[in-house]
Motif scaffolding. Structure first.
Motif, short mmCIF file in Angstrom:
data_model
loop_
_atom_site.label_atom_id
_atom_site.label_comp_id
_atom_site.label_asym_id
_atom_site.label_seq_id
_atom_site.Cartn_x
_atom_site.Cartn_y
_atom_site.Cartn_z
N ILE A 207 0.84 -1.20 0.00
CA ILE A 207 0.00 0.00 0.00
C ILE A 207 0.87 1.25 0.00
O ILE A 207 1.65 1.47 0.93
N ASP A 208 0.74 2.04 -1.04
CA ASP A 208 1.50 3.29 -1.17
C ASP A 208 3.01 3.08 -1.08
O ASP A 208 3.75 3.99 -0.70
N GLY A 209 3.47 1.90 -1.42
CA GLY A 209 4.90 1.63 -1.38
C GLY A 209 5.48 1.61 0.02
O GLY A 209 6.70 1.53 0.19
N LEU A 210 4.64 1.67 1.04
CA LEU A 210 5.13 1.78 2.42
C LEU A 210 4.60 0.69 3.33
O LEU A 210 5.34 0.12 4.12
N ILE A 211 3.30 0.37 3.22
CA ILE A 211 2.67 -0.61 4.11
C ILE A 211 2.59 -1.95 3.39
O ILE A 211 2.05 -2.04 2.29
N LEU A 212 3.13 -2.99 4.02
CA LEU A 212 3.10 -4.32 3.42
C LEU A 212 2.25 -5.24 4.30
O LEU A 212 2.49 -5.37 5.50
N VAL A 213 1.25 -5.85 3.67
CA VAL A 213 0.30 -6.68 4.40
C VAL A 213 0.40 -8.13 3.93
O VAL A 213 0.35 -8.41 2.73
N GLU A 214 0.54 -9.02 4.88
CA GLU A 214 0.48 -10.46 4.62
C GLU A 214 -0.91 -10.93 5.05
O GLU A 214 -1.30 -10.74 6.20
N PRO B 130 8.93 7.99 11.79
CA PRO B 130 8.06 7.28 10.85
C PRO B 130 8.64 5.94 10.42
O PRO B 130 9.80 5.85 9.99
N GLY B 131 7.83 4.89 10.57
CA GLY B 131 8.24 3.57 10.13
C GLY B 131 9.21 2.86 11.04
O GLY B 131 9.74 1.81 10.69
N VAL B 132 9.43 3.41 12.23
CA VAL B 132 10.38 2.79 13.17
C VAL B 132 9.59 2.11 14.28
O VAL B 132 9.03 2.76 15.16
N GLY B 133 9.55 0.80 14.22
CA GLY B 133 8.90 0.01 15.26
C GLY B 133 9.92 -0.43 16.30
O GLY B 133 11.06 0.03 16.33
N ARG B 134 9.48 -1.35 17.15
CA ARG B 134 10.33 -1.78 18.26
C ARG B 134 11.64 -2.42 17.77
O ARG B 134 12.71 -2.11 18.29
N LYS B 135 11.56 -3.30 16.77
CA LYS B 135 12.75 -4.00 16.31
C LYS B 135 13.74 -3.04 15.64
O LYS B 135 14.94 -3.06 15.95
N ILE B 136 13.25 -2.22 14.71
CA ILE B 136 14.14 -1.26 14.04
C ILE B 136 14.68 -0.25 15.04
O ILE B 136 15.85 0.14 14.98
N GLY B 137 13.83 0.17 15.99
CA GLY B 137 14.27 1.12 17.00
C GLY B 137 15.40 0.56 17.86
O GLY B 137 16.38 1.25 18.15
N THR B 138 15.27 -0.72 18.24
CA THR B 138 16.32 -1.37 19.03
C THR B 138 17.61 -1.46 18.24
O THR B 138 18.70 -1.16 18.76
N TRP C 251 21.21 5.98 8.25
CA TRP C 251 20.01 5.22 8.60
C TRP C 251 19.83 4.01 7.71
O TRP C 251 19.24 3.01 8.10
N LEU C 252 20.32 4.08 6.48
CA LEU C 252 20.23 2.93 5.57
C LEU C 252 21.02 1.74 6.09
O LEU C 252 20.79 0.60 5.66
N GLY C 253 21.93 1.99 7.00
CA GLY C 253 22.72 0.92 7.59
C GLY C 253 22.02 0.19 8.71
O GLY C 253 22.52 -0.81 9.22
N LYS D 102 15.28 2.75 1.45
CA LYS D 102 15.36 4.13 0.97
C LYS D 102 14.12 4.94 1.33
O LYS D 102 14.22 6.11 1.72
N THR D 103 12.93 4.32 1.18
CA THR D 103 11.68 5.05 1.48
C THR D 103 11.61 5.45 2.94
O THR D 103 11.31 6.60 3.28
N ARG D 104 11.92 4.50 3.82
CA ARG D 104 11.83 4.78 5.26
C ARG D 104 12.90 5.78 5.67
O ARG D 104 12.63 6.69 6.47
N ALA D 105 14.11 5.63 5.16
CA ALA D 105 15.19 6.56 5.50
C ALA D 105 14.85 7.98 5.05
O ALA D 105 15.13 8.96 5.74
N ARG D 106 14.23 8.08 3.88
CA ARG D 106 13.84 9.39 3.35
C ARG D 106 12.78 10.04 4.23
O ARG D 106 12.84 11.24 4.52
N ARG D 107 11.81 9.25 4.71
CA ARG D 107 10.76 9.78 5.58
C ARG D 107 11.33 10.24 6.91
O ARG D 107 10.90 11.26 7.46
N ILE D 108 12.28 9.48 7.45
CA ILE D 108 12.93 9.87 8.70
C ILE D 108 13.68 11.18 8.51
O ILE D 108 13.56 12.11 9.31
#
Length: 206
Positions: free
Chosen positions: A34-41, A156-164, A184-186, A192-198
Motif C-alpha cells: 500500500i502506497d509503497g510503504l505498508i506491506l500486508v500479509e 516514521p516507520g520505526v517500530g520496536r525491532k528497528i528502533g532497538t 540510517w540505511l545501515g 530508501k523510502t523509510r530513511a527518506r521519511r525519517i
C-alpha cells in the motif's frame, strides 16, 4: 496485490466497493503493498495454523519485519475453520503475541475477504491522513533504555525491532537523531523510502 494471491472477492471489493486502483504484480514479500510503504500479509485461518506447525509463519514474519515497510498481518477466518484442537487454541495465541512483541507486526483479524478489503482500504486512508507524524499518549516508560526506545519509535516507520537496532548502531538518541539519511540505511530493516521519511521529518522546519 501479489499475482499469486487468490482472493477474487477481496480484489473485487477493493475496486468496486472502495473505488481503489489495484495493480496485480509479483511481490517479493507479502500480499498487498500500500502506497509503497505498508506491506500486508494475508492469511486464511488454516494457513495461519499450518504456518505455526511448519515454522513458515515466523520465517515470513522475519522477512516482513526486516524489510523497508510498515508490516501488518491480516488473519482471515475463525478458529473453527481450521483443524481445531489444542494446537489451534493455544499455539495461535502465542503466535499472535510473538508477531506483535518479537517482530513488531500488528495482527488484524477479519471474518472474510470483504472485511479484509475494508481493512486494507482503511489502512490506505488512515496512512494518508496521518502522514509521517506519530502521536502517542498514556505511556511513560521508566527505564532509561525503554525511554530511549519510546522516543526513537516515534520516527516514521520505526517500530520496536528497528528502533532497538538503531539504538545499538548509533549508541545514543543524539547520534540517532543526528545521523544522515545514508547512515540510517545501515540500520537493518530501513530502506530508501523509510530513511527518506525519517530524514524529511528530522529536517522539517517548524
Amino acid at each position: 496485490m501479489d499475482s499469486r494471491e487468490s482472493a477474487p472477492a477481496l480484489l473485487d471489493a477493493l475496486r468496486s466497493r472502495h473505488g481503489l486502483c489495484v495493480e496485480v504484480a509479483r511481490l517479493g514479500a507479502g500480499d498487498y503493498l500500500i502506497d509503497g510503504l505498508i506491506l500486508v500479509e494475508r492469511k486464511r485461518w488454516n494457513d495461519f495454523e499450518q504456518g505455526i506447525v511448519t515454522g513458515r509463519l515466523f520465517k515470513q514474519a522475519h522477512k516482513l519485519a526486516c524489510g523497508s515497510w510498515l508490516p501488518f498481518m491480516v488473519i482471515e477466518g475463525r478458529e473453527e475453520e481450521g483443524g481445531g484442537g489444542r494446537l489451534a487454541a493455544n499455539a495461535a495465541r502465542g503466535a499472535e503475541i510473538a508477531l506483535s512483541l518479537k517482530f513488531g507486526i500488528p495482527v488484524l483479524r477479519t471474518s472474510n475477504q470483504e472485511e479484509s478489503a475494508f481493512v486494507l482500504s482503511d489502512l490506505l486512508l488512515q496512512n494518508r491522513k496521518a502522514g509521517s507524524a506519530s502521536v502517542r499518549k498514556g505511556y511513560a516508560p521508566k527505564r532509561v533504555r525503554n525511554r530511549a526506545l519510546y522516543v526513537v519509535t516515534g520516527l516514521p516507520g520505526v517500530g520496536r525491532k528497528i528502533g532497538t537496532d538503531a539504538l545499538e548502531r548509533f549508541g545514543s538518541l543524539r547520534a540517532a537523531f543526528g545521523a544522515s539519511e545514508d547512515a540510517w540505511l545501515g540500520v537493518p530493516g530501513v530502506g530508501k523510502t523509510r530513511a527518506r521519511r525519517i530524514a524529511d521529518l528530522l529536517d522539517m522546519r517548524l
